[in-house]
Motif scaffolding. Structure first.
Motif, PDB file in Angstrom:
ATOM      1  N   THR A 242       0.921  -1.284   0.139  1.00 42.69           N
ATOM      2  CA  THR A 242       0.149  -0.105   0.016  1.00 42.69           C
ATOM      3  C   THR A 242       0.887   1.348  -0.046  1.00 42.69           C
ATOM      4  O   THR A 242       1.858   1.415   0.753  1.00 42.69           O
ATOM      5  CB  THR A 242      -1.075   0.013   1.048  1.00 42.69           C
ATOM      6  N   ARG A 243       0.529   2.001  -0.850  1.00 41.65           N
ATOM      7  CA  ARG A 243       1.569   3.349  -1.121  1.00 41.65           C
ATOM      8  C   ARG A 243       1.593   4.131  -0.020  1.00 41.65           C
ATOM      9  O   ARG A 243       0.485   4.412   0.846  1.00 41.65           O
ATOM     10  CB  ARG A 243       0.569   4.261  -2.104  1.00 41.65           C
ATOM     11  N   ASN A 244       2.578   4.555   0.569  1.00 43.01           N
ATOM     12  CA  ASN A 244       2.907   5.207   1.675  1.00 43.01           C
ATOM     13  C   ASN A 244       2.786   6.822   1.660  1.00 43.01           C
ATOM     14  O   ASN A 244       2.425   7.110   0.504  1.00 43.01           O
ATOM     15  CB  ASN A 244       4.217   4.738   2.602  1.00 43.01           C
ATOM     16  N   SER A 245       2.898   7.619   2.467  1.00 43.95           N
ATOM     17  CA  SER A 245       3.073   8.825   2.399  1.00 43.95           C
ATOM     18  C   SER A 245       4.029   9.839   1.750  1.00 43.95           C
ATOM     19  O   SER A 245       4.010  10.988   1.551  1.00 43.95           O
ATOM     20  CB  SER A 245       2.539   9.718   3.619  1.00 43.95           C
ATOM     21  N   VAL A 246       4.991   9.077   1.290  1.00 43.78           N
ATOM     22  CA  VAL A 246       6.264   9.581   0.780  1.00 43.78           C
ATOM     23  C   VAL A 246       6.034  10.140  -0.589  1.00 43.78           C
ATOM     24  O   VAL A 246       5.425   9.470  -1.753  1.00 43.78           O
ATOM     25  CB  VAL A 246       7.449   8.603   0.999  1.00 43.78           C
ATOM     26  N   GLU A 247       6.381  11.359  -0.791  1.00 45.31           N
ATOM     27  CA  GLU A 247       5.990  11.894  -2.340  1.00 45.31           C
ATOM     28  C   GLU A 247       7.470  12.237  -2.797  1.00 45.31           C
ATOM     29  O   GLU A 247       7.742  12.002  -4.085  1.00 45.31           O
ATOM     30  CB  GLU A 247       5.503  13.391  -1.999  1.00 45.31           C
ATOM     31  N   LYS A 248       8.359  12.559  -1.995  1.00 46.50           N
ATOM     32  CA  LYS A 248       9.849  12.819  -2.515  1.00 46.50           C
ATOM     33  C   LYS A 248      10.716  12.309  -1.480  1.00 46.50           C
ATOM     34  O   LYS A 248      10.549  12.214  -0.272  1.00 46.50           O
ATOM     35  CB  LYS A 248       9.992  14.436  -2.763  1.00 46.50           C
ATOM     36  N   LEU A 249      11.619  11.418  -2.008  1.00 43.44           N
ATOM     37  CA  LEU A 249      12.581  10.718  -1.061  1.00 43.44           C
ATOM     38  C   LEU A 249      13.348  11.813  -0.426  1.00 43.44           C
ATOM     39  O   LEU A 249      14.025  11.498   0.808  1.00 43.44           O
ATOM     40  CB  LEU A 249      13.380   9.875  -1.714  1.00 43.44           C
ATOM     41  N   GLY A 250      13.899  12.725  -0.879  1.00 44.84           N
ATOM     42  CA  GLY A 250      14.824  13.878  -0.308  1.00 44.84           C
ATOM     43  C   GLY A 250      16.288  13.522  -0.907  1.00 44.84           C
ATOM     44  O   GLY A 250      17.115  14.016   0.046  1.00 44.84           O
TER      45      GLY A 250
END
Length: 274
Positions: free
Chosen positions: A187-195
C-alpha cells in the motif's frame, strides 16, 4: 470447454484451490472503489472472484491460449481482456489515467520486473496485491538487520508499506511449483519525495547490496573508481556499516553523501581542465 495447458516457458502454475483464490481476490478490498488490473489470469481462477466486486476489472494475459479461454469463459469481460505483455504496456492508458489496484498470481520469473514497473508507475498504483514466490515475498517485507533484507526490500519499502499476508503450499497448483508461495499486499505510503536524487538512490542501493557482506567504505569504491580509500569521505561513521543494517532514511542520507562527494569531484575535475 478446452482447458489451458500450463506452459513452462511462461512460468505458468495454475492455482486450483478456490478458497485460496477467493482469499487472494479479497486482498484488493483494502483499496476499495478504484478499478482492478489482474496480471496473468490464466484460466480465470482469481478473475471469477474479482468480477464479483462492484468495480471495473481488466486482465492482461500474454498467452494466446489463455486469452481464447477467457473470452469464452468470461464473455462479460471480452472487451477488457488485454492480450499483451504487461512489462511493455503503457499503464497510464489502461483506465484512461485513473488509479488502479494491481493484482495477480504473478509468474515467478518476472515478479521482480513487475514490481519495478509498479515503482515506476507508483502514482497510478496505490495498492498492489497478489501471489509470488515465498522467498521473494520475505525479501520484500523484510526489515533492516534481517538476512532477507536487500535491494527489493529497500526500493519497494521506500514507497510502499509491505504486508506478508499468508503462505500457500505447493499442492494447490497445476503443475506444483518446487517452492512455496506467499500472498502479499503493498500500500502506497505518504512519501512523495525521497529527499535525494532518486536515480542515484537506486544505484547506491544496488551497488552496496551487490557486496552485502562488505562495509560500505569498501562497496562504495565502485562508484568512485580511483578515489583513495583514505579519503575523508570514507571516514564518515556510516561507512563502517553493512547495507543490511541501514534503514530507508539512512539510505537516503547515504545517497546525499555520495551525491555531495560526486559533485565535489566533478567541480575539481572541471577546475583542473581550465
Amino acid at each position: 470447454m478446452k482447458q489451458v495447458r500450463p506452459k513452462k516457458n511462461l512460468g505458468q502454475h495454475f492455482l486450483t484451490d478456490l478458497n485460496v483464490a477467493k482469499a487472494i481476490a479479497d486482498t484488493v478490498d483494502a483499496c476499495p472503489e478504484i478499478p482492478v488490473l489482474e496480471v496473468g489470469p490464466g484460466m480465470g481462477v482469481l478473475t471469477q472472484y474479482l468480477t464479483q466486486k462492484e468495480r471495473p476489472v481488466k486482465v492482461v494475459e500474454i498467452d494466446r491460449e489463455s486469452v481464447e479461454y477467457l473470452n469464452e469463459a468470461y464473455p462479460m469481460l471480452r472487451d477488457n481482456i488485454l492480450g499483451e505483455d504487461f512489462l511493455r504496456m503503457d499503464l497510464s492508458k489502461i483506465f484512461e489515467g485513473r488509479q488502479f489496484v494491481l493484482t495477480g498470481n504473478y509468474p515467478y520469473d518476472i515478479s521482480s520486473q513487475i514490481f519495478f514497473k509498479m515503482l515506476d508507475n507508483r502514482d497510478l498504483i496505490p495498492c498492489c496485491t497478489g501471489m509470488i514466490q515465498r522467498e521473494v515475498a520475505l525479501r520484500m517485507a523484510s526489515q533492516p538487520g534481517n538476512k532477507q533484507y536487500g535491494i527489493l526490500s529497500v526500493l519497494i519499502q521506500a514507497w510502499y508499506d509491505v504486508e506478508y499476508l499468508f503462505t500457500v503450499d505447493e499442492h494447490v497448483f497445476n503443475p506444483p511449483p518446487k517452492v512455496k508461495s506467499a500472498v502479499i499486499r503493498m500500500t502506497r505510503n505518504s512519501v512523495e519525495k525521497l529527499g535525494c536524487d532518486e536515480a542515484l538512490f537506486k544505484r547506491v542501493v544496488k551497488t552496496v547490496f551487490n557486496q552485502r557482506r562488505k562495509m560500505l567504505r569498501v562497496s562504495l569504491r565502485q562508484i568512485f573508481g580511483g578515489l583513495d580509500s583514505k579519503d575523508s569521505f570514507f571516514a564518515n561513521e556510516i561507512m563502517t556499516k553493512r547495507p543490511e543494517q541501514l534503514t530507508i532514511e539512512q539510505f537516503v542520507d547515504l545517497t546525499n553523501l555520495v551525491d555531495s562527494k560526486m559533485k565535489t569531484l566533478d567541480k575539481k575535475d572541471s577546475e583542473g581542465e581550465e
